[in-house]
Design a protein around this motif. Structure first.
Motif, PDB file in Angstrom:
ATOM      1  N   GLN A 379       0.863  -1.177   0.000  1.00 24.24           N
ATOM      2  CA  GLN A 379       0.000   0.000   0.000  1.00 24.24           C
ATOM      3  C   GLN A 379       0.905   1.234   0.000  1.00 24.24           C
ATOM      4  N   PHE A 380       1.264   1.719  -1.216  1.00 27.46           N
ATOM      5  CA  PHE A 380       2.178   2.853  -1.334  1.00 27.46           C
ATOM      6  C   PHE A 380       1.620   4.103  -0.654  1.00 27.46           C
ATOM      7  N   ARG A 381       0.388   4.395  -0.969  1.00 26.79           N
ATOM      8  CA  ARG A 381      -0.315   5.557  -0.426  1.00 26.79           C
ATOM      9  C   ARG A 381      -1.715   5.103  -0.024  1.00 26.79           C
ATOM     10  N   PRO A 382      -2.454   5.899   0.740  1.00 25.93           N
ATOM     11  CA  PRO A 382      -3.831   5.492   1.060  1.00 25.93           C
ATOM     12  C   PRO A 382      -4.684   5.252  -0.184  1.00 25.93           C
ATOM     13  N   TRP A 383      -4.304   5.861  -1.305  1.00 30.50           N
ATOM     14  CA  TRP A 383      -5.084   5.738  -2.542  1.00 30.50           C
ATOM     15  C   TRP A 383      -4.343   4.948  -3.630  1.00 30.50           C
ATOM     16  N   LEU A 384      -3.199   4.331  -3.287  1.00 27.23           N
ATOM     17  CA  LEU A 384      -2.405   3.628  -4.293  1.00 27.23           C
ATOM     18  C   LEU A 384      -1.867   2.319  -3.726  1.00 27.23           C
ATOM     19  N   ARG A 385      -2.274   1.198  -4.365  1.00 26.60           N
ATOM     20  CA  ARG A 385      -1.851  -0.135  -3.928  1.00 26.60           C
ATOM     21  C   ARG A 385      -1.287  -0.902  -5.118  1.00 26.60           C
ATOM     22  N   PHE A 386      -0.232  -1.673  -4.848  1.00 28.88           N
ATOM     23  CA  PHE A 386       0.400  -2.498  -5.882  1.00 28.88           C
ATOM     24  C   PHE A 386       0.379  -3.956  -5.438  1.00 28.88           C
ATOM     25  N   VAL A 387      -0.039  -4.840  -6.343  1.00 26.69           N
ATOM     26  CA  VAL A 387       0.022  -6.282  -6.115  1.00 26.69           C
ATOM     27  C   VAL A 387       0.680  -6.901  -7.344  1.00 26.69           C
ATOM     28  N   GLY A 388       1.746  -7.647  -7.141  1.00 27.35           N
ATOM     29  CA  GLY A 388       2.400  -8.253  -8.294  1.00 27.35           C
ATOM     30  C   GLY A 388       3.623  -9.050  -7.897  1.00 27.35           C
TER      31      GLY A 388
END
Length: 667
Positions: A379-388
């Motif tokens: 969860q980079f930012r409260p509004w930005l998530r990365f899954v990979g």
């Protein structure tokens, strides 16, 4: 006697249990979670039909009431019996590699629907945990740990159909148990009765060896036998020479056995780490008798085919999961290794009325794969998530010919191959109840081991490259809207034709499409759903159509759960016209069918017991429709030696009533 210390005299306060309910995060707008409450409102019959609750995922009965695996249509793929759809139960793979009837054969008739807690469907090649066959998508059936009450169910319907079910959980606390048994029988609507018989059993034990660990052990047993009406030629039906529920070779059919055992264990370590190990083993047997072309190849004895597959297979998924913080941001890192070993004996031969005539091919196969993977959820930012993340899949093949000089096709030898896959999913939001998704990834499906040693220069692991963008919006608590646009390229592949024991080379393909879904709950007891998908599939060099690829599909339902104990679902499934041939010269017939399911809970005395009556009506409007449809050459007596190209199809189920009673009670 000494005086108690102040610490000893402190009161112990017991807090009430608080249940926290929240939305499970998803990585793509096309992800779906099919819940148990929706599973129970589906018509009883084939477990694969439950997948129709995922937009654009169509299951069709393939051979006239047979107990063989279903045909799967998804995202421009005629995935046959599972070549491009990875199927799992509790993470255990179901698709069969180097199968006698077709690569990726995925028979899920051993599943008892009532034992399923949920089904997760993930489309596209974007998800690190899925490898082989997960090109168009993957589905995982998750079993329950317990049932709150013992269940005894008995049902019956048209065509001498009957189904009986027993489920119980003797223990619910530290040791949680589940036992289930199912018997199913139907003659089907066919002129030659199916005698489709199915026995299923499940035993599951889940317990906590310590406060930080959990162990689950599951065993299942499946046995089925059936007669199949087969695929029939349209020309014979339209001429009046054959009823649409008739058969040209009533000796078709088969028998299948499947035994499975799996062990799931995880241990939570101090510092936010979890070690996990999922181990599984299966025994599998299939004996299948079919006749697709009648008298095209053998005018005297007919073209009956006998296919036998017997195998032991084992595998595992072991690894470590660690929570971490990076620049004050939370994340989860998972490293694991998946393994699989198939020890197989496959046989292909000719037969007449189930009596063997000759062996076409017989092989012993040992196929193994080793797949390390790394996955990150950050969860980079409260509004930005990365899954990979990424994975490496290494395959080894060993094929021994058992047929000798009597066979024209004699695969023999060893080989190996490997492929890397990268996955990336970016989730933005939510803003005002709206999330945006961007997904990209590569995946693959393996080819038959016999192909690999017969054609060492050909690609043995077919790569898929996919892209997807989507949106999920919940502007109000009673509304959900999802939209997805996707593109998928599949490299050239070598397809093993199990019915002939030969290979077929195909070119590169491109598939692209859109999915739109809406969920509305205008009243607490009423929900309305609508799904529409459109797909375009073509061969990249020629622009020719991909035969059998679904173009337009639609699914809609109205579900009511009234406080008086009555619940029901009315649903509609539409599959539009499809290309029957690459030049689009022959179009396959579209269909629309309606199903209705009603359940009524009858309270009993004492209140620990309950009786439930249920009724399902399949094909409510009694539509004449076709399930599996194919275009190929076949020959009937008196026709030219070269045969006739025609549509061959399996008729869809006519209107069918099925009703019964379920008794629930607590010990």
């Amino acid at each position: 006697m000494g005086t108690a210390s102040a610490h000893d005299q402190e009161e112990v306060t017991v807090l009430e249990e608080v249940q926290v309910v929240g939305e499970r995060p998803i990585a793509a707008s096309s992800n779906r979670i099919i819940l148990n409450e929706d599973i129970l409102l589906q018509p009883q019959g084939r477990p694969a039909d439950l997948l129709r609750l995922a937009p654009g995922l169509i299951t069709l009965e393939h051979s006239g009431g047979a107990g063989k695996a279903d045909q799967f249509l998804l995202r421009g793929f005629d995935a046959d019996h599972g070549t491009d759809l990875a199927l799992h139960v509790d993470g255990m793979p179901i698709n069969m590699r180097s199968h006698a009837h077709g690569q990726g054969y995925g028979d899920i008739n051993f599943i008892i629907p009532e034992t399923i807690e949920e089904i997760t469907v993930k489309k596209g090649p974007y998800h690190v945990e899925y490898g082989d066959f997960a090109t168009a998508g993957a589905a995982n059936y998750v079993t329950r740990e317990t049932v709150p009450q013992t269940i005894v169910q008995s049902a019956g319907g048209n065509f001498n159909t009957q189904r009986h079910l027993f489920m119980t959980s003797p223990t619910h606390d530290r040791f949680r148990t589940l036992f289930a048994g199912e018997f199913y029988y139907t003659d089907g609507p066919y002129d030659f009765v199916n005698r489709n018989t199915r026995y299923n059993g499940l035993a599951k034990l889940t317990f906590d060896p310590s406060a930080t660990s959990q162990l689950s052990v599951t065993f299942t047993q499946y046995y089925a036998r059936w007669n199949g009406a087969g695929q029939i030629p349209l020309r014979e039906v339209t001429s009046g020479g054959l009823d649409r529920f008739g058969s040209l070779d009533p000796s078709e059919g088969g028998k299948s056995v499947r035994s499975t055992g799996r062990l799931d264990y995880h241990y939570d370590l101090p510092g936010g780490g979890t070690a996990f190990a999922n181990l599984w083993a299966q025994y599998y047997y299939l004996s299948l008798y079919t006749n697709f072309t009648y008298f095209l190849n053998d005018p005297v004895n007919g073209d009956g085919i006998e296919q036998t597959d017997r195998r032991w297979l084992t595998g595992s998924d072991v690894g470590y999961r660690q929570t971490f913080r990076l620049f004050d941001r939370e994340g989860i890192l998972t490293a694991g290794l998946q393994t699989r070993f198939d020890k197989i004996r496959v046989r292909l031969g000719t037969q007449q009325k189930r009596s063997s005539l000759a062996i076409t091919q017989e092989s012993d196969i040992f196929e193994a794969s080793y797949s390390p993977y790394l996955k990150m959820d950050l969860q980079f930012r409260p509004w930005l998530r990365f899954v990979g993340g990424g994975r490496l899949d290494v395959f080894t093949y060993n094929v021994n010919d058992r047929c000798g000089t009597d066979c024209s096709v004699r695969p023999n030898g060893t080989a190996s191959d490997s492929i890397t896959s990268g996955k990336a999913n970016l989730i933005l939001g939510p803003w005002a109840g709206t999330e945006f998704f961007m997904n990209a990834g590569t995946g693959f499906h393996s080819n038959d081991a016999r192909d690999v040693v017969l054609n060492p220069s050909a690609a043995t692991l077919t790569r898929a490259i996919g892209y997807e963008v989507g949106i999920r919006s919940q502007p109000w608590t009673w509304t959900e809207f999802l939209a997805t646009a996707w593109l998928l390229d599949l490299g050239s592949e070598l397809v093993f034709v199990g019915d002939e024991g030969t290979t077929e080379r195909r070119g590169k393909t491109r598939r692209l499409g859109t999915e739109i879904s809406t969920r509305i709950t205008p009243l607490e007891w009423l929900s309305i759903r609508g799904d529409i998908t459109y797909t375009h599939a073509e061969f990249r060099k020629t622009g020719d159509s991909v035969p059998l690829a679904p173009q337009f599909t639609a699914f809609s339902s109205v579900t009511a759960r009234l406080p008086i104990g009555l619940s029901g679902m009315l649903q509609m499934l539409t599959v539009g016209s499809r290309a029957g041939t690459e030049d689009n010269r022959v179009k396959l017939e579209p269909f629309t069918i309606f199903d209705l399911v009603l359940r009524y809970k009858i309270p009993l005395v004492p209140p620990t017991e309950r009786l439930e009556a249920f009724l399902s009506i399949r094909n409510l409007t009694n539509t004449d429709w076709r399930q599996a449809q194919f275009v190929y050459e076949s020959r009937l007596p008196g026709e030219p030696a070269g045969g006739v190209s025609d549509i061959h199809f399996v008729p869809g189920t006519p209107r069918m009533f099925m009703g019964g009673l379920t008794w629930f009670w607590s010990a």
